[in-house]
Design a protein around this motif. Sequence first.
Motif, short mmCIF file in Angstrom:
data_model
loop_
_atom_site.label_atom_id
_atom_site.label_comp_id
_atom_site.label_asym_id
_atom_site.label_seq_id
_atom_site.Cartn_x
_atom_site.Cartn_y
_atom_site.Cartn_z
N MET A 1 0.99 -1.08 0.06
CA MET A 1 -0.02 0.00 0.19
C MET A 1 0.93 1.21 -0.06
N LEU A 2 0.45 2.37 -0.77
CA LEU A 2 1.36 3.47 -0.78
C LEU A 2 0.87 4.20 0.47
N ALA A 3 1.83 5.25 0.95
CA ALA A 3 1.32 6.08 2.04
C ALA A 3 0.19 6.77 1.72
N SER A 4 0.03 7.27 0.60
CA SER A 4 -1.37 7.92 0.07
C SER A 4 -2.68 7.03 0.50
N ASP A 5 -2.59 5.81 0.13
CA ASP A 5 -3.56 4.89 0.11
C ASP A 5 -3.92 4.90 1.71
N ASN A 6 -2.73 4.68 2.43
CA ASN A 6 -2.92 4.70 4.08
C ASN A 6 -3.89 5.80 4.56
N ILE A 7 -3.20 7.10 4.04
CA ILE A 7 -3.87 8.31 4.49
C ILE A 7 -5.13 8.25 4.28
N ALA A 8 -5.45 7.89 2.88
CA ALA A 8 -6.92 7.92 2.52
C ALA A 8 -7.73 7.10 3.16
N GLN A 9 -7.23 5.89 3.56
CA GLN A 9 -8.18 4.99 4.31
C GLN A 9 -8.26 5.39 5.97
N LEU A 10 -7.05 5.89 6.44
CA LEU A 10 -7.28 6.37 7.67
C LEU A 10 -8.40 7.50 7.85
N ARG A 11 -8.22 8.31 6.80
CA ARG A 11 -9.37 9.56 6.95
C ARG A 11 -10.72 8.81 6.86
N ALA A 12 -11.09 7.86 5.88
CA ALA A 12 -12.20 7.48 5.41
C ALA A 12 -12.79 6.37 6.66
N GLU A 13 -11.91 5.45 6.76
CA GLU A 13 -12.22 4.27 7.89
C GLU A 13 -12.09 4.43 9.15
N GLY A 14 -11.04 5.39 9.55
CA GLY A 14 -10.47 5.63 10.93
C GLY A 14 -9.54 4.75 11.35
N PHE A 15 -9.00 3.78 10.28
CA PHE A 15 -7.62 3.24 10.69
C PHE A 15 -7.07 2.58 9.32
N GLY B 1 0.47 13.03 6.84
CA GLY B 1 -0.58 13.32 5.83
C GLY B 1 -1.89 13.65 6.63
N VAL B 2 -2.04 13.36 7.84
CA VAL B 2 -3.27 13.58 8.51
C VAL B 2 -2.92 14.74 9.68
#
Length: 271
Positions: A1-15, A88-89
């Motif tokens: 996973m790219l850091a940008s995908d992790n950031i997007a998932q963290l924002r959307a799902e909370g983890f 990112g967050v």
Amino acid sequence: MLASDNIAQLRAEGFTILNDVVLEDKLMALRELTDRIVDYADKNKIDPFSKYYLRHRSDQGVLYDLYQRHPEFQSLAKLNPVLDVLEGVLGPDIFFYENSLVYKPKGRANAVPWHQDFISRPSEPKKFIVWVALDNVTIKNGALKAIPKSHLSGYLPYFRVKGETHHDRIDMSRLDLNDAVFLELNAGDVLIFDCMLCHGSDEVHVDEPRRAFRASYQGFEQIFTPRGAPIVMRGGSPESVIARYDSVHAPETKGVFRRAVNRVGRLLAGI
Ligand SMILES: O=C(O)CCC(=O)C(=O)O
């Protein structure tokens, strides 16, 4: 996973989960050290740091402030792939808020009820929690369970159960537990979650340990930490600090303000 995908998932799902971040030889050394710390805490020996840090609770499976007490844990707090996601967050300036190690002591009431972290400090800036798995974390040995997207509702009403480590419990009637997922990890994986994510874990009594080093991080909106001192983990350059704080704390402004307050004070006192 790219850091940008992790950031997007963290924002959307909370983890989000980062795989294979810490290598096995490091984990082995940390597991061995953790066993020695638990053994020490179990014997209820003197804590020379008790003036500064919280006392370990081996009855409840929490060892506090290991970053400050044991240098071996310090590199876990500065993992670059993790800080890339946090940036990112939280933005470029990040400090370490507090840290502990959580495990499931066998034979004890070791469930952690549904909660949101730092719910009793709602006016403080948002924090993110980084959970580094020292062991394989499975449903069997007490994986965290969480409700995806629950962070989006903000802090929920809560009540306090006196005398318990995880004493602030959220009002369950607001949650749909059918949505809960278990966050299983391999040793060396890192889970990052939003402090407002509703999470908890079940009581387990198995031989396989479930140890995780957890630390929380915050941006520079407010510089405060409940124990020890704020430690900058990324950013904090003079330029960045000036850009953020200079207009607020410019000495001239402070001087003018202080003189005005003094003048009003003198007038009121009739001096
Ligand atoms: O140890 C557990 O199972 C729960 C830990 C937890 O709630 C946390 O790390 O915020």
